[in-house]
Design a protein around this motif. Sequence first.
Motif, PDB file in Angstrom:
ATOM      1  N   GLY A   1      35.230  38.891  40.400  1.00 15.64           N
ATOM      2  CA  GLY A   1      35.785  39.030  39.056  1.00 15.64           C
ATOM      3  C   GLY A   1      35.592  40.460  38.585  1.00 15.64           C
ATOM      4  N   ALA A   2      34.756  40.633  37.554  1.00 14.15           N
ATOM      5  CA  ALA A   2      34.464  41.986  37.068  1.00 14.15           C
ATOM      6  C   ALA A   2      33.011  42.065  36.581  1.00 14.15           C
ATOM      7  CB  ALA A   2      35.433  42.384  35.969  1.00 14.15           C
TER       8      ALA A   2
ATOM      9  N   LEU B   1      34.802  32.680  38.126  1.00 12.83           N
ATOM     10  CA  LEU B   1      35.049  34.096  37.877  1.00 12.83           C
ATOM     11  C   LEU B   1      33.820  34.639  37.133  1.00 12.83           C
ATOM     12  CD1 LEU B   1      37.681  35.681  38.456  1.00 12.83           C
ATOM     13  CD2 LEU B   1      38.455  35.037  36.168  1.00 12.83           C
ATOM     14  N   VAL B   2      33.268  35.743  37.606  1.00  9.67           N
ATOM     15  CA  VAL B   2      32.095  36.331  36.956  1.00  9.67           C
ATOM     16  C   VAL B   2      32.491  37.674  36.365  1.00  9.67           C
ATOM     17  CG1 VAL B   2      29.685  37.019  37.254  1.00  9.67           C
ATOM     18  CG2 VAL B   2      30.677  35.269  38.754  1.00  9.67           C
TER      19      VAL B   2
END
Lengths: 254, 254
Positions: A125-126, A242-243
Amino acid sequence: MSGRLTVVGLGPGGDRFLTPEAREALEGAEALYGYGPYIDRIPVREGQARNPSGNRVEGTRAQTALAQAAEGAHVAMVSGGDPGVFAMAAAVCGEIEVGPEAWRTLDLRIVPGITAMLAVAAKAGAPLGHDFCAISLSDNLKPWEVIEQRLDAAATGGFVIAFYNPISTARPWQLGQAFARLGRHLSPDTPVIFGRAVGRDDEAITVTALEKAGDTPADMATLIIVGSPETRVIPRDGKAPLVYTPRMAATVNA
Amino acid sequence: MSGRLTVVGLGPGGDRFLTPEAREALEGAEALYGYGPYIDRIPVREGQARNPSGNRVEGTRAQTALAQAAEGAHVAMVSGGDPGVFAMAAAVCGEIEVGPEAWRTLDLRIVPGITAMLAVAAKAGAPLGHDFCAISLSDNLKPWEVIEQRLDAAATGGFVIAFYNPISTARPWQLGQAFARLGRHLSPDTPVIFGRAVGRDDEAITVTALEKAGDTPADMATLIIVGSPETRVIPRDGKAPLVYTPRMAATVNA
């Protein structure tokens, strides 16, 4: 002919992260130097000498490559990931500083590459979306006390933390100790990402929590990202979560 | 048809840092979204819609791109550098978290890129050769007190520090204040690197010292690296000095 040493970042895994600049540097070299598995990733070219070496001889490798370049050859030194992140660029600079004067005036070029932390973050993810740091967990080159001090500084400062060189057969306990140390400052449910062999066919991403991170297998091909107090996990039906770490900082853990 | 959103890192400057994976993602997209100057870097392709936007509308841009992908389109969102480092990947994840359920199951891919810190480091030598951190100096998204706390943590922890978003017309004093803050912990002769427009034809690298860093011009196209107490400068006849941080840690400043 005037010699040249180019230190080239291959990126992690296969060729999909190899930049045009890196490709050109490899094509133009008369001799390649580097850790064996990185040399193995480069296609054999006629007239291009290949000099693979082990992973504990960075100083000697840099000296040999510098000496050949100083004699007039175009030499490429390859690194996985980015050569400036826990890799060969600093080793080459160190040998230039203490070596013959001619090495200082050599045409030295360093070609950046995608470092593992960026590739793992992209898969998850981001997580590096806000302020972050990178720490090598190897205590071969610095005292363990320095590492603990940096872990404290990073966690109390609210940084997301990427671990390079997290564990090896010669360093079996350091990673668990690092998670325990971070547990003094961070919540047990802080997200932790394990990225193994990213960019290769067998790549694997595992998302867990700090309190369980010690149970997740890791090796020298693993890059670990520990979230900050602001890092969030979005569950997704039928997909890996998603992180990400929001760009907007709310609070810090200190 | 099943939609897809790919967040693509272009790397800094021109095309020489564009990875094969990023190039493929751009070629396969029906629509491009991104900050105008990044869209301008991509060749015009027939049948590919271009949707440039300003640099303060990340949320709206992400929503529009997600909505189009959820309708079945292959959409690419472009970022300079790496999309996961102070860029669009976190904005996209943030919109997914609060948006319609369909956005969570969308085929989301993030393609890493060379981030400015790696490109500037490569031009200067190997200043990120040991533990380092990246801090955005923009206080639009976090209080200035948090930034100061992180500067203290990074400097006392012995990290090399990269500054993103160092200065803008709306934030004229923050960079000077950050140098002053670091001066509480670091020696006045700590090496500081200014890298402007790296990867472009007009790229410029300046090496100075912390006590004089405030006198060096900087803007939003500048990436700054402040050394740790271990960072070294090697003078070279007729060439820019080489700046590197040895892999072997000797001491820390605390």
